[in-house]
Design a protein around this motif. Structure first.
Motif, PDB file in Angstrom:
ATOM      1  N   GLN A   1       4.782   7.031  -0.838  1.00 17.12           N
ATOM      2  CA  GLN A   1       3.438   6.591  -1.173  1.00 17.12           C
ATOM      3  C   GLN A   1       3.387   6.275  -2.649  1.00 17.12           C
ATOM      4  OE1 GLN A   1       0.731   9.579   0.001  1.00 17.12           O
ATOM      5  NE2 GLN A   1       1.383   9.547   2.129  1.00 17.12           N
ATOM      6  N   GLU A   2       2.900   5.170  -2.924  1.00 16.16           N
ATOM      7  CA  GLU A   2       2.848   4.775  -4.333  1.00 16.16           C
ATOM      8  C   GLU A   2       1.589   3.950  -4.569  1.00 16.16           C
ATOM      9  OE1 GLU A   2       4.844   1.031  -5.102  1.00 16.16           O
ATOM     10  OE2 GLU A   2       6.431   1.745  -3.777  1.00 16.16           O
TER      11      GLU A   2
ATOM     12  N   ARG B   1       3.841   0.552   2.815  1.00 17.95           N
ATOM     13  CA  ARG B   1       3.231   0.955   1.543  1.00 17.95           C
ATOM     14  C   ARG B   1       1.890   1.620   1.745  1.00 17.95           C
ATOM     15  NH1 ARG B   1       3.721  -4.269  -2.079  1.00 17.95           N
ATOM     16  NH2 ARG B   1       3.002  -2.859  -3.716  1.00 17.95           N
TER      17      ARG B   1
ATOM     18  N   ARG C   1      -0.944   0.515   2.672  1.00 14.93           N
ATOM     19  CA  ARG C   1      -1.936  -0.200   1.887  1.00 14.93           C
ATOM     20  C   ARG C   1      -2.751  -1.082   2.820  1.00 14.93           C
ATOM     21  NH1 ARG C   1       0.118  -3.952  -2.864  1.00 14.93           N
ATOM     22  NH2 ARG C   1      -0.084  -5.415  -1.148  1.00 14.93           N
TER      23      ARG C   1
END
Lengths: 608, 553
Positions: A363-364, A430, A432
């Motif tokens: 997770q970024e 991601r 997202r």
């Protein structure tokens, strides 16, 4: 005497006294009795002068008779006495008169001359025509067509000869067969109808013998109507379509030549208790996932129809979609306002591991988390044991999920009229989410990724919009010509789209051809609920509320000039209609020419 | 842009049509005159394809004539005659008003008259064209000839109509051209002027046609009776009719005597069809044609050798006409009409036509039959058995000869019977009752059989249940038993496949074609439905009759 009509007297005597009328009080009856009794009644005449009755004497009666016969009143008068001729044709020595002749007997009459000259003038001027010679050629006939020459051309081409009166049929006979006579109901119906609506202008009647047949009372009317029709009725040439109905049926290639396609129902997958809204087949073709209104997602083995796994998700499942990437084994499930990512671990260890890896990717950049409308969360405990790995919480109810071909992106649809937040694209690796559109016109029904190129199809109520995701612009807008699109499928080649709609239509778009449908198929009787293309074979199928799945052959040619060939090849029946809902979803097997369908009767069926 | 602006309604279909009022004004005629002209010249309104365009944008209901037609009327000499007539009427009125009787007389002598010969030639350039329209003319003339000679129409017109129709009937008798006949029945404000105008035209037309037809048969026109027949007739009753001409027409209309011919050798040989050597397909055609011709010949001699006597209650003219048309001899009571040739007492009479339940004095050597027999014989083209038409017998239905049944249409059983007779099959009339009984027996037997079948079916069900029980027992121990081979009928399978193919193809039809197809199919289905309905009605009727008969027994 009429002066005294209203008075009781009829004049005055020499002394100036009134002379009264004799009293007459006879009425009709007295008159009659008098007539019967009195032998002199016939010769009794009322005297107007005195008002009394006078009985005529025999002489008087005789006189009346003579006068009535036109004879002289005097019986003794001889009317045939010999004539004494004073003038004879013999010229006498002495003239009767000695008067000289008039002048006018010597000179022509002026008046006559004037009259004659007037006549002459009138004849000269043509006012008076000489007496016509009696022309009896009228009514005299001769051979009119003796020298028929075709040089007298027929009427101009617009001439329309009057249609003939149809000849009488069996019904009009005076003694028709009994089946042509009206029954009581037919007669009542005939009497109720307007004269112009009636099929027959008369009631068939039966007479036991010719003697009893009355005169044809309507003959004059019938002829008169015919006359009116002949000269008063506007005529128009109507082209009667005289086609053989067989010729109207298009000549299509035989379905036999277009095999393989599913023909028979071979397996039924039972187990759900609610209607099955959505099904999806794993890319390997071994597993089938289904989401139902009973709040469960079930996994079936395709070949044996056994339910391997049931996952209770706690809500009516709107849509399930298997990740098309064969190297991962993931399922997206849409229910209420959540999209779940399931890892059913029904594959090789390798594949399961790779999907685990994908889900647990680092997770970024959580920078915009919280700010967005979507929250990602990992599951724990019971749910994790069932294989539910990720929960993507949406702000609104999710209707549909759709994967990108690569298997990293998943799009979800939240229909909400003209809201800018109707479509979201999530990236799994991601974690997202993003909202690709600033604004969204209309009610989004379904979305789909282009199988090869970076295009994104958004189906709204009336049209399909195609966006280029790289350039971030709309490239095309397809007009579906239908009221409400229900489902959409993109051809594996990417150049063709089919749309099913709730007004029973299926439209095929050729993206290279036009934004209008290349073909509209109206073969379903009820709303079309789902459409699907086969990945390898030139087949597509549509599922409808009338309980049928229609499989069509749709060859797409590489040659741009050749239009796709669309032939319906099979109507598959099997689902029962429950609550006016028939087949809800349809999908093809990825490698075999098999088709799965899920219906409102809580079953899934496989047709091979 | 340059150029003149196009004006609306100055070209195209708007210029091809003209409204009735405009046409009338163009011809300078009053409406009745215009109407008469249209009737005589056969001009009728046209319905334009785009009415609004022709009507210059208005949707008012108007009748349109073709401008071409109206221009054509402009050159008609009769229009001038119409105007003359108008002037004549005006002058006459004036003369009457001034009580100038001499000028009234003079005017009346010079009353303008017109002839229609050229119009007939123009409307019917060839004789065939004229024959095509003869049906209306005949109907009209027959109607007018039945009118009473009072009021409404001119006596001359009625007399002329009568004369022409009699001539026509005599021609048909002489040429034996009648093919079909039907009696039909079904039960004012009529503009007699319109009808009179039509009749004026039709009488002229019919006169010319009659002339031509008489000459084609070498008959004298106006028709004259045969010298022999004439002398016979003259002897009998010359004193009854005051006017000689009238009595002659009456004699003609008796239809009992043959007509005088131009060439006295009356028997002319029929021109036989020349035989050409032909091959293959034409041969069959030729044969069929020859056969047809032979049949026609036979039909023409249908009543030859038969002697009829008409009772006074039957329609004399129609029956005499028919019988004479097919070569029979016919007579009637002397007091009915002039022209009877023999008496009731004549021993050689074969058929007496009677239309009452029974008759007192019957001769043994003749049939007493109802008039329908004659009509039915003519339609069937054969002499039908007389049994069905005896006095007091319920007559068989009288069928229309004009209905030609295509396959799929309903054919009344009577027609089938007649067709069987025509084919020469023996009349299965007397055996019918027996057959019926037999049929009934058979039906009963069949019913019994059906019962048996049902029993068998029950047996089958029981057996199945047993099987099921067995299966249930077997289910505990899973076992695969050898399946039975389903016997499939390949023909039926193929049919089904074809039907499905068709269904699928219909799904792919275009909207327009589908509409048309549905319409055609709907029409077909309706036809079938109607035929079925008639058949069902007939069956119900027959069943009712049968049960009645049984009850009587």
């Amino acid at each position: 005497m009429e002066w005294y009509r209203d008075f009781p007297h009829i004049g005055y005597n020499l002394d100036g006294k009134k002379i009264y009328k004799p009293i007459r009080n006879k009425d009709e009856l007295d008159d009659f009795l008098d007539k019967m009794d009195n032998p002199d009644y016939w010769r009794t005449v009322p005297d107007k002068q005195t008002g009394s009755d006078v009985v005529l004497s025999d002489e008087q009666v005789q006189l009346v008779n003579r006068l009535q016969r036109g004879q002289f009143g005097d019986a003794n008068f001889n009317e045939y006495e010999p004539q004494v001729e004073f003038f004879s044709r013999d010229v006498m020595l002495h003239p009767v008169t000695n008067r000289p002749a008039d002048k006018r007997s010597f000179i022509p009459s002026l008046i006559e001359k004037e009259k004659v000259s007037k006549l002459v003038h009138a004849i000269k001027m043509g006012w008076i025509k000489p007496r016509r010679v009696e022309d009896d050629s009228r009514g005299r006939y001769y051979d009119l067509w003796a020298n028929e020459d075709s040089s007298i051309l027929a009427r101009h081409k617009m001439h329309l000869p009057a249609p003939k009166i149809p000849l009488p049929g069996h019904q009009e006979s005076y003694n028709p067969p009994p089946e042509y006579l009206f029954t009581d109901e037919e007669r009542a119906l005939w009497e109720q109808q307007d004269p112009c609506d009636r099929k027959l202008p008369f009631v068939p009647r039966k007479f036991s013998s010719l003697r009893q047949v009355p005169a044809f009372s309507r003959f004059i009317h019938e002829r008169f109507e015919r006359c009116l029709d002949l000269y008063l009725c506007p005529r128009q040439r109507k082209m009667r379509v005289n086609v053989n109905p067989e010729d109207l049926i298009p000549k299509l290639p035989k379905p036999k030549d277009l095999q393989p396609f599913p023909t028979t129902q071979s397996l039924v997958y039972r187990g759900h208790s609610g209607l099955v809204r959505s099904i999806s087949v794993s890319p390997s073709g071994q597993w089938l996932a289904s989401g139902s209104d009973d709040g469960s997602v079930r996994f079936w083995e395709v070949c044996s129809s056994r339910c391997l796994k049931t996952v209770q998700v706690g809500g009516a499942v709107k849509s399930v979609a298997w990740n098309p990437n064969p190297s991962v084994c993931l399922l997206a499930v849409a229910l209420d306002s959540v999209v779940l990512i399931l890892s059913p671990s029904l594959a090789d260890r390798q594949v399961v591991l790779s999907s685990e890896r994908l889900l647990s990717a680092p997770q970024e950049a959580d920078a915009n988390e919280g700010a967005g409308p979507v929250t990602w969360s990992e599951t724990e405990g019971e749910e994790l044991n069932h294989g539910i790995r990720l929960k993507i919480q949406h702000p609104k109810a999710v209707q549909q999920v759709s994967w990108h071909a690569k298997g990293d992106y998943v799009a979800s649809v939240m229909p909400d009229h003209s809201s800018n937040l109707q479509v979201l694209i999530h990236q799994l690796s991601r974690r997202r989410s993003q909202n690709p559109f600033r604004k969204n016109k209309g009610l989004v029904q379904c979305v789909s990724f282009h199988p090869v190129r970076p295009y994104f199809f958004v189906g709204t109520q009336r049209s399909v919009r195609i966006y280029n995701l790289v350039k971030q612009e709309m490239t095309k807008k397809l007009q579906a010509n239908s009221k409400w699109i229900s489902s959409m499928a993109v051809h594996p080649g990417g150049d063709h789209v089919i749309c099913g709609s709730y007004d029973c239509r299926l439209s095929w778009f050729d993206l290279d051809l036009s934004t209008k449908p290349y073909k509209m198929l109206r073969h379903h009787k009820k709303a079309v609920r789902g459409v699907a293309y086969h990945r390898l074979y030139p087949l597509f199928a549509s599922a409808s509320d009338d309980g049928t799945v229609i499989v069509c052959h749709g060859t797409v040619y590489n040659d741009l000039l050749q239009n796709p060939l669309i032939v319906p090849v099979k109507v598959l029946r099997g689902h029962e209609i429950t609550h006016d809902l028939g087949v809800l979803d349809v999908t093809f097997h990825p490698t075999q020419p098999w088709v799965f369908s899920s219906g409102a009767d809580a079953t899934i069926r496989l047709f091979t | 842009m340059g150029g003149l602006q196009k004006k609306k309604y100055e070209r195209g279909s708007a210029t091809n049509y003209i409204t009735r009022n405009k046409a009338r004004k163009k011809l300078q005629l009053s409406l009745p005159d215009f109407r008469r002209l249209c009737i005589l010249k056969g001009i009728y309104p046209h319905e334009p394809k785009h009415k609004k365009k022709v009507n210059k944008g208005s949707t008012a209901p108007r009748t349109f004539y073709l401008l071409k037609d109206i221009r054509f009327l402009l050159h008609e000499p009769i229009v001038g005659k119409f105007r003359e007539y108008k002037v004549f009427v005006r002058k006459l009125k004036k003369a009457y008003g001034k009580t100038e009787w001499s000028s009234v007389e003079r005017l009346k002598e010079n009353k303008p008259a017109y002839k229609l010969d050229h119009i007939i030639k123009e409307r019917y350039p060839s004789f065939i064209d004229a024959l095509r329209d003869i049906d209306d003319a005949l109907c009209m003339c027959f109607l007018f000839s039945t009118f009473a000679r009072t009021g409404k129409c001119h006596v001359q017109t009625i007399q002329l109509c009568r004369r022409l129709t009699v001539e026509w009937m005599n021609y048909v008798i002489a040429s034996r051209a009648l093919k079909k006949v039907q009696l039909h029945t079904h039960p004012t404000d009529v503009d007699y002027r319109v009808m009179a105008t039509f009749t004026e035209f039709y009488t002229t037309l019919l006169g010319f046609i009659n002339f031509r037809l008489y000459h084609s048969l070498n008959l004298l026109y106006p028709p004259k009776l045969d010298v022999k027949a004439e002398s016979e007739l003259k002897e009998e009753n010359d004193d009854d009719y005051a006017m000689n001409s009238e009595s002659y027409l009456e004699k003609l209309s008796a239809l009992s005597a043959s007509l005088a011919r131009v060439v006295s050798t009356a028997e002319e040989d029929e021109a036989e069809l020349d035989q050409f050597p032909v091959d293959g397909e034409d041969m069959a055609n030729m044969e069929a044609r020859e056969k047809e011709q032979k049949q026609e010949e036979a039909q023409k001699k249908l009543f030859e050798g038969l002697k009829f006597f008409l009772n006074r209650e039957v329609p004399r003219e129609s029956l005499a006409f028919l019988i004479r048309c097919f070569g029979g001899e016919v007579s009637w009571d002397k007091s009915v009409c002039i022209g009877s040739t023999y008496e009731v007492k004549d021993e050689t009479i074969t058929h007496q036509i009677v239309d009452r339940p029974n008759i007192d004095k019957q001769y043994i050597n003749r049939y007493y039959i109802q008039p329908q027999w004659v009509y039915d014989c003519v339609n069937a083209k054969i002499i039908l058995p007389v049994e069905d038409y005896f006095l007091g017998v319920t007559l068989p239905p009288h069928l229309s000869p004009f209905v030609e049944e295509k396959d799929g249409d309903y054919v009344p059983p009577e027609k089938l019977k007649i067709m069987a007779l025509q084919r020469g099959e023996k009349p299965a009339h007397e055996q019918e009752d027996e057959e019926e009984e037999e049929e009934e027996d058979e039906e009963e037997e069949e019913e019994e059989e059906e019962d048996d079948n049902e029993e068998e079916g029950d047996d089958g069900e029981e057996a199945e249940e047993k099987n099921l029980k067995k299966m249930e027992e077997q289910r505990s121990q899973v076992k695969v038993t050898a399946g039975k081979v389903k016997v499939e009928n390949p023909a039926r399978l193929e049919q089904e496949e074809k039907a499905e193919e068709k269904r699928l193809a219909i799904m792919m039809m275009k909207k327009k074609e589908k509409y048309l197809y549905d319409k055609i199919m709907f029409g077909k289905k309706r036809k079938v439905r109607e035929a079925n309905k008639l058949a069902a009605k007939r069956k119900a009727h027959d069943d009712a009759e049968k049960s009645k008969k049984k009850a009587r027994k």
